[in-house]
Design a protein around this motif. Structure first.
Motif, mmCIF file in Angstrom:
data_model
loop_
_atom_site.group_PDB
_atom_site.id
_atom_site.type_symbol
_atom_site.label_atom_id
_atom_site.label_comp_id
_atom_site.label_asym_id
_atom_site.label_seq_id
_atom_site.Cartn_x
_atom_site.Cartn_y
_atom_site.Cartn_z
ATOM 1 N N ASN A 45 54.748 23.154 63.979
ATOM 2 C CA ASN A 45 54.123 22.380 65.058
ATOM 3 C C ASN A 45 53.045 23.205 65.736
ATOM 4 O O ASN A 45 53.098 24.434 65.742
ATOM 5 C CB ASN A 45 55.182 21.978 66.095
ATOM 6 N N SER A 46 52.099 22.495 66.348
ATOM 7 C CA SER A 46 51.050 23.190 67.092
ATOM 8 C C SER A 46 50.991 22.749 68.551
ATOM 9 O O SER A 46 50.477 23.479 69.388
ATOM 10 C CB SER A 46 49.691 22.964 66.437
ATOM 11 N N ASP A 47 51.527 21.579 68.864
ATOM 12 C CA ASP A 47 51.425 21.062 70.228
ATOM 13 C C ASP A 47 52.759 20.590 70.791
ATOM 14 O O ASP A 47 52.799 19.858 71.769
ATOM 15 C CB ASP A 47 50.384 19.945 70.299
ATOM 16 N N LYS A 48 53.834 21.001 70.152
ATOM 17 C CA LYS A 48 55.180 20.700 70.651
ATOM 18 C C LYS A 48 56.144 21.740 70.092
ATOM 19 O O LYS A 48 55.822 22.468 69.153
ATOM 20 C CB LYS A 48 55.616 19.290 70.255
ATOM 21 N N LEU A 49 57.321 21.819 70.705
ATOM 22 C CA LEU A 49 58.344 22.750 70.257
ATOM 23 C C LEU A 49 59.205 22.113 69.183
ATOM 24 O O LEU A 49 59.322 20.899 69.165
ATOM 25 C CB LEU A 49 59.247 23.150 71.427
ATOM 26 N N PRO A 50 59.802 22.913 68.327
ATOM 27 C CA PRO A 50 59.686 24.354 68.227
ATOM 28 C C PRO A 50 58.418 24.759 67.475
ATOM 29 O O PRO A 50 57.882 23.985 66.679
ATOM 30 C CB PRO A 50 60.939 24.754 67.434
ATOM 31 N N LEU A 51 57.970 25.986 67.726
ATOM 32 C CA LEU A 51 56.802 26.513 67.020
ATOM 33 C C LEU A 51 56.928 28.018 66.887
ATOM 34 O O LEU A 51 57.751 28.640 67.543
ATOM 35 C CB LEU A 51 55.494 26.119 67.714
ATOM 36 N N ILE A 52 56.132 28.572 65.987
ATOM 37 C CA ILE A 52 56.119 30.013 65.744
ATOM 38 C C ILE A 52 54.687 30.501 65.779
ATOM 39 O O ILE A 52 53.801 29.874 65.187
ATOM 40 C CB ILE A 52 56.760 30.366 64.380
ATOM 41 N N ALA A 65 57.036 35.265 66.229
ATOM 42 C CA ALA A 65 57.820 34.992 67.432
ATOM 43 C C ALA A 65 57.918 33.480 67.606
ATOM 44 O O ALA A 65 56.973 32.747 67.305
ATOM 45 C CB ALA A 65 57.179 35.622 68.661
ATOM 46 N N GLN A 66 59.056 33.028 68.108
ATOM 47 C CA GLN A 66 59.328 31.596 68.259
ATOM 48 C C GLN A 66 59.335 31.162 69.720
ATOM 49 O O GLN A 66 59.739 31.919 70.595
ATOM 50 C CB GLN A 66 60.716 31.252 67.710
ATOM 51 N N LEU A 67 58.944 29.923 69.934
ATOM 52 C CA LEU A 67 59.160 29.223 71.200
ATOM 53 C C LEU A 67 59.981 28.002 70.832
ATOM 54 O O LEU A 67 59.551 27.184 70.015
ATOM 55 C CB LEU A 67 57.831 28.814 71.847
ATOM 56 N N ARG A 68 61.188 27.919 71.400
ATOM 57 C CA ARG A 68 62.118 26.886 70.952
ATOM 58 C C ARG A 68 62.972 26.356 72.091
ATOM 59 O O ARG A 68 62.933 26.874 73.203
ATOM 60 C CB ARG A 68 62.984 27.428 69.831
ATOM 61 N N PHE A 69 63.777 25.337 71.761
ATOM 62 C CA PHE A 69 64.689 24.725 72.727
ATOM 63 C C PHE A 69 66.087 25.332 72.616
ATOM 64 O O PHE A 69 66.538 25.656 71.518
ATOM 65 C CB PHE A 69 64.838 23.226 72.461
ATOM 66 N N THR A 102 52.951 37.621 74.434
ATOM 67 C CA THR A 102 51.895 37.095 75.304
ATOM 68 C C THR A 102 51.351 35.776 74.764
ATOM 69 O O THR A 102 51.112 34.827 75.528
ATOM 70 C CB THR A 102 50.769 38.132 75.466
ATOM 71 N N ALA A 103 51.180 35.685 73.455
ATOM 72 C CA ALA A 103 50.687 34.444 72.848
ATOM 73 C C ALA A 103 51.682 33.301 73.041
ATOM 74 O O ALA A 103 51.282 32.160 73.310
ATOM 75 C CB ALA A 103 50.404 34.657 71.367
ATOM 76 N N ILE A 104 52.966 33.603 72.929
ATOM 77 C CA ILE A 104 53.996 32.573 73.151
ATOM 78 C C ILE A 104 53.960 32.107 74.605
ATOM 79 O O ILE A 104 54.030 30.906 74.897
ATOM 80 C CB ILE A 104 55.393 33.099 72.763
ATOM 81 N N ILE A 105 53.840 33.037 75.539
ATOM 82 C CA ILE A 105 53.764 32.669 76.962
ATOM 83 C C ILE A 105 52.530 31.810 77.225
ATOM 84 O O ILE A 105 52.607 30.790 77.918
ATOM 85 C CB ILE A 105 53.776 33.934 77.851
ATOM 86 N N ASP A 106 51.400 32.193 76.669
ATOM 87 C CA ASP A 106 50.174 31.406 76.839
ATOM 88 C C ASP A 106 50.340 29.998 76.272
ATOM 89 O O ASP A 106 49.908 29.017 76.886
ATOM 90 C CB ASP A 106 48.984 32.102 76.183
ATOM 91 N N LYS A 107 50.974 29.893 75.121
ATOM 92 C CA LYS A 107 51.198 28.580 74.505
ATOM 93 C C LYS A 107 52.141 27.749 75.378
ATOM 94 O O LYS A 107 51.914 26.562 75.580
ATOM 95 C CB LYS A 107 51.763 28.752 73.086
ATOM 96 N N ALA A 108 53.180 28.386 75.902
ATOM 97 C CA ALA A 108 54.116 27.681 76.776
ATOM 98 C C ALA A 108 53.393 27.117 77.995
ATOM 99 O O ALA A 108 53.641 25.976 78.398
ATOM 100 C CB ALA A 108 55.245 28.618 77.200
ATOM 101 N N LYS A 109 52.497 27.896 78.572
ATOM 102 C CA LYS A 109 51.726 27.420 79.726
ATOM 103 C C LYS A 109 50.931 26.170 79.372
ATOM 104 O O LYS A 109 50.894 25.219 80.149
ATOM 105 C CB LYS A 109 50.774 28.510 80.224
ATOM 106 N N THR A 110 50.293 26.178 78.204
ATOM 107 C CA THR A 110 49.494 25.009 77.820
ATOM 108 C C THR A 110 50.367 23.786 77.583
ATOM 109 O O THR A 110 49.880 22.666 77.684
ATOM 110 C CB THR A 110 48.635 25.274 76.560
#
Length: 153
Positions: A45-52, A65-69, A102-110
């Protein structure tokens, strides 16, 4: 170093699955390379979770690194998690993990996320503490002692 989303380089799934299986396969079921490859397809994914987010150096995959639920089911109210932060051995100590985080945090903000959690086996908090993550508590989860941390963003 270039940071990309896994959705831009889906051919990286096999390598990430090998890393994760080698590093964390001892944790329990569902951590074989084949099982992880299947699970990681959910991260395209690029605009929703989960993503890497992945890190590449001259086309060579060097980290992820992952951003997930809901990573830890004992915390149903803690929705968003940083996980699977991995840097291949020869690239460690070069700031790759910090850039991935840092990239994961930036993506989370968006994506409108305002708080991210993580778990680490490093009871000092290590790099996460340096980057402003706050300790929540130490727990034993699936037989492993971990430090749960949170960062408001």
């Amino acid at each position: 170093m270039q940071l990309l989303l896994l959705s831009e380089r889906p051919e990286s799934i096999a390598q990430i699955a090998r890393w994760y299986s080698d590093e964390w396969g001892y944790i329990g079921e569902g951590r074989s390379t084949v099982e992880l490859e299947q699970k990681l397809t959910d991260y395209l994914n690029s605009d929703k979770l989960p993503l890497i987010t992945i890190a590449q150096q001259k086309e060579k995959l060097i980290g992820a690194a992952q951003l997930r639920f809901h990573e830890m089911d004992i915390y149903p109210d803690r929705e968003h998690w940083l996980g699977g932060v991995y840097v291949e051995t020869s690239s460690r100590g070069q700031g790759v993990a910090e850039r991935l985080i840092t990239a994961i945090i930036d993506k989370a903000k968006t994506l409108g996320i305002n708080s991210i959690n993580l778990q680490t086996e490093d009871m000092s908090g290590g790099l996460y503490k340096k980057l402003g993550w706050q300790a929540v508590e130490q727990v034993t989860y699936h037989g492993i002692k971990v430090l749960v941390m949170e960062k408001s963003i």
